[in-house]
Design an enzyme around this catalytic site. Structure first.
Site: not given
Ligand SMILES: *[C@@H]1O[C@H](CO)[C@@H](O)[C@H](O)[C@H]1NC(C)=O
Ligand SMILES: *[C@@H]1O[C@H](CO)[C@@H](O)[C@H](O)[C@H]1NC(C)=O
Ligand SMILES: *[C@@H]1O[C@H](CO)[C@@H](O)[C@H](O)[C@H]1NC(C)=O
Ligand SMILES: *[C@@H]1O[C@H](CO)[C@@H](O)[C@H](O)[C@H]1NC(C)=O
Length: 834
Positions: A499-502, A504-505, A519, A615
């Site tokens: 999970v991330g700001g963009f 989900n994967v 993604k 990053d």
């Protein structure tokens, strides 16, 4: 004489200026600071720590009409007012251009001559309409109208124009300089989600300034004289919300967010979800604000995580008028840690406003992190419209289209009359310029994974490319949405692997059994579809064994989905700590670090323009089933512009890995990645997170802590206990030296990734020789004489800095020379071909 004076100024005054500009940013001194009490000439009044003086000298129109009131008034500035039966102008000469607060205080009083409630009038500041046919609508409370006006002219003419047969009045006026960094040029548009530039071309009226969950803050407690009111009156479903606070001195300001952005009392109080984990797990906390719906608004939302126990545990969404404004906000990722303030500027177009503004915060649905959401403060600013007005539409109030058009003509006439030819020009310029700027600035700013048009077996079925709205050549396989829905069980939450700001994967299965990672960009994330496409095109040119490969993508229905190879062993970090997986041997760790270093080296040097990852961390180094390391998530990648060796950019990246130089100067070079990679090396050696807030203060930051031990030459005391005994001290030493060089304060002193790689290869050689020796010793314990000779550590402790020179070990150690020199560089030469 004159020259002497100039020199005197340069040598004596300039240093003073410099010193002044380096004083802490919260002690702002306003160049222009007019605080005018408009009543009859009388003594200055000290109000909330600020002195208001009579300002008759600024009033250019003779007017003796005034009114005083003996009643109990809320503040001495409301005791009296100037009354203007005819048009009247205050004129202020400013010392400084740029934004100024303009605050107008009105309090409607009555005497035998005037009843101020009956007044109707307009107010303008140079060419900007502030109030149009304005009437006081509540007699019992003072009215404050606050504006942020970008002054380009040294003279501010504040004109009061009474309507026919009426009159105008004013109790007090403030004209005060605003610090430069308070208004940013860039924010984001709410819908469709986009960057919005040109905010510093606008003028604003502040219509709300709320302190969520906190008390009223008056000018006494705000250096910039702002008033922040409690949010209670606007909060819907009060039982959904809970106010929380900390001591104001617990708020950690940074260079970019100082108390001038908002005072500590704003960030030290917050509204969070009430009993979020117990009742309905999923709900929003909402605020409803009335606004004039014919205008666009700039909303500044202030956040400061004073509720979480640990970093990276709070993810939440923010909605404005039921549109996603910020998706999966992770404050730890955008600040230096807990209790560090953050804010976001969002532009809400009038077309999205039917019934006021509805601001909502709610948890991220997926079961990650705490179920909570927060908001600390909110400023709502009305943006001036295309005719430079902040009030009314010159006839729009009357409703008819004809009136409105007439109004526009009148407004243009008005603008011209006030010499705003320049202003109009600027407006046209601004509108022309915006879209281009937008594209330029956003090309590589978002969340993609590294990709390349991977394995050819995947590419054969380029089935639906006609559906795609961009050229697919070399972009990998095109997947239909249906195909991916099937592969991921319709994006079932049980298939989420990241999970991330963009977004989900998901783990997916295609072609009867091939596992892939899918993604899926949140359609409302900041990434626009154009950026997505540009980014795919750029990144699909990258191919390398140590970069995670893209298999294909889907852009049907404006979806932004990438399909890439599934890395079955997950992030490197999980194998170091926290997941109780079997420990990796030192050799494995070295091989993983070497693989990652190769991937990064390729990014930096393998393409024409060079790419900075931005990053680098152990969660972005993924392992396949054979534990081959591949660098992932170029989410923040930004290519270096040609002919420039750095990229100026807002600070991004992850706390604990961030290059201090990048942080200070906001200049990104590939040496920022080298710094982060140094932290990765230490994590591999010490098997602990880059930042661990639970530890005693001096141990929290891995880079600082480990380097202290390294300097004392006692690093072996803090390495992963799993390695003790099996790690060759020389290998460790070489490795630690590489890490230390990576972590040097100045980028220019740090080695290139190629140099780092050389040292890691060397450390691996030392380890392998050591292991071989050890097993030899075990089989033949008497044979100790030969064990000392094969490896000779070069006496130089400095890393090679010249990338192109041939790497020579001591002449009598062919193995080292061979492996760490030729082999490595041979590999670089063949990178493009793979
Ligand atoms: C005027 O403001 C006071 C105080 O906020 C409020 O109680 C009152 O209802 C308002 N009156 C009108 C007519 O809006
Ligand atoms: C405001 O400042 C005064 C002193 O300057 C202090 O006593 C008071 O507690 C402050 N109030 C708030 C709400 O911070
Ligand atoms: C929160 O608000 C958003 C926008 O109005 C809405 O889409 C979402 O369904 C709401 N969430 C809950 C749990 O009500
Ligand atoms: C709002 O939208 C309208 C049309 O949709 C557009 O003309 C206007 O420029 C937008 N305003 C802003 C501030 O982007």
């Amino acid at each position: 004489m004159a020259i002497l004076l100039v020199l005197f100024y340069i040598f004596v005054c300039c240093p003073v200026v410099i010193i002044a500009s380096s004083t802490p940013a919260d002690t702002f001194r306003a160049e222009d600071n007019f605080l005018i009490n408009c009543g009859p000439d009388s003594k200055p009044e000290l109000i909330e720590g600020r002195t208001f003086k009579t300002g008759s000298e600024y009033l250019k129109t003779k007017s003796d009409s005034q009114i005083t009131c003996s009643d109990n008034v809320p503040s001495p500035i409301y005791k009296s007012a100037k009354v203007f039966p005819e048009e009247a102008t205050y004129s202020f000469t400013l010392k400084q251009p740029g934004y100024h607060w303009l605050r107008l205080h009105f309090y409607a009083m009555k005497d035998d001559k005037y009843d101020l409630h009956q007044s109707t009038f307009s107010v303008s500041a140079n060419e900007i309409v502030l109030l149009h046919n304005f009437k006081i609508n509540n007699n019992s409370v003072p009215t404050l109208k606050e504006y942020l006006i970008n002054m380009k002219d040294p003279t501010l003419n504040l004109k009061f124009s009474p309507m026919k047969d009426s009159f105008a009045f004013i109790n007090a006026i403030e004209v005060v300089s605003v610090p430069n960094n308070l208004v940013n040029d860039e924010g984001s548009a709410l819908f469709p989600v986009n960057k919005f530039s040109g905010l510093t071309e606008q003028n604003y009226q502040v219509v709300y300034r709320l302190n969520m969950g906190g008390p009223l803050i008056t000018p006494r407690n705000d250096t910039l004289g702002r008033i922040w009111i409690p949010d209670d009156n606007y909060l819907e479903e009060k039982n959904f919300a809970k106010a929380t606070s900390i001591a104001p001195d617990g708020v950690h300001y940074s260079k970019s967010i100082t108390p001038l952005i908002a005072p500590p009392m704003v960030y030290a109080t917050v509204i969070e979800m009430a009993d979020a984990n117990i009742k309905l797990p999923n709900f929003n906390v909402s605020w409803k604000l009335d606004v004039d719906k014919s205008f666009d608004y700039l909303l500044r939302m202030h956040f400061c995580d004073i509720v979480s126990k640990t970093a990276n545990s709070l993810y939440f969404n923010v909605y404005i008028n039921e549109k996603m404004a910020i998706s999966a906000l992770d404050l730890s990722a955008v600040t230096d840690g807990l209790a560090y303030p953050y804010y976001r500027d969002t532009v809400v177009n009038a077309s999205l406003i039917n019934d006021g503004l509805l601001i909502q915060i709610g948890p991220l649905n997926q079961g990650t992190g705490a179920v909570n959401a927060i908001l600390n403060g909110l400023e709502v600013m009305k943006m001036s419209n295309s005719v430079g007005s902040l009030d009314g539409e010159f006839g729009a109030e009357e409703g008819g289209l004809g009136m409105s058009q007439k109004g526009t003509v009148a407004a243009i006439g008005f603008v011209m009359m006030f010499g705003a030819f320049v202003g109009l020009g600027a407006m046209v310029y601004k509108w022309k310029k915006r879209p281009k700027d937008w594209q330029k600035r956003n090309s590589f700013s978002s969340w993609l994974l590294p990709l390349h048009a991977g394995d050819n077996s995947f590419l054969s079925k380029n089935s639906a490319s006609q559906k795609s709205n961009f050229n697919t050549s070399g972009l990998g396989r095109y997947f239909s949405l249906a195909e991916l829905q099937e592969a991921t069980k319709n994006f079932d939450s049980s298939e989420i692997i990241g999970v991330g700001g963009f977004g989900n994967v998901y783990l997916g299965t295609i072609d009867d059994g091939i596992k892939v990672a899918v993604k899926r960009g949140n359609p409302q994330s900041e990434q626009g579809i154009t950026e997505f496409q540009t980014e795919i095109q750029m990144l699909s040119k990258l191919r390398h064994r140590h970069l995670v490969s893209m298999i294909g993508y889907c852009d049907e229905n404006s979806e932004m989905i990438l399909v890439y190879e599934y890395m079955s062993n997950g992030p490197f970090r999980d194998h170091l700590y926290g997941k109780n997986l079997p420990p990796l041997s030192w050799k494995q760790r070295l091989e993983i670090c070497i693989g990652a270093a190769r991937g990064l080296h390729y990014l930096h040097t393998g393409t024409a323009q060079g790419i900075i990852h931005r990053d680098v961390k152990t969660t972005n180094i993924l392992l396949d089933d054979a534990f081959v390391a591949k660098v992932a998530d170029f989410g923040l990648s930004k290519d270096t512009p040609m002919g420039q060796n750095h990229v100026s950019t807002a600070v991004k990246g992850s706390f604990g890995y961030l290059d201090p130089e990048y942080f200070k100067r906001q200049q990104l070079t590939e040496k920022s990645d080298v710094y982060s990679f140094g932290v990765v090396l230490l994590e591999s050696l010490c098997a602990r997170p880059a930042i661990n807030p639970q530890l005693p203060r001096e141990q929290v930051n891995l880079a600082e802590w480990a380097m202290q031990w390294k300097r004392k030459d006692l690093l072996e005391k803090v390495i992963d206990p799993q390695l003790v005994g099996s790690i060759n001290p020389e290998s460790m030493k070489k490795f630690a030296e590489a890490a230390e060089k990576c972590l040097l304060e100045y980028g220019v002193d740090r080695p290139s990734m190629g140099d780092v790689l050389w040292n890691l290869e060397y450390a691996l050689q030392l380890q392998e020789a050591f292991t071989a020796r050890k097993s030899e010793d075990e089989t033949n314990p008497l044979n100790t004489a030969t064990t000392q000779t094969p490896i000779v550590v070069p006496s130089t402790t400095s890393l090679p800095t010249d990338n192109s020179r041939s790497v020579e070990g001591p002449a009598d150690v062919p193995t080292i020379n061979d492996h760490s020199g030729t082999a490595v560089f041979a590999q670089f030469q063949s990178l493009d071909g793979r």
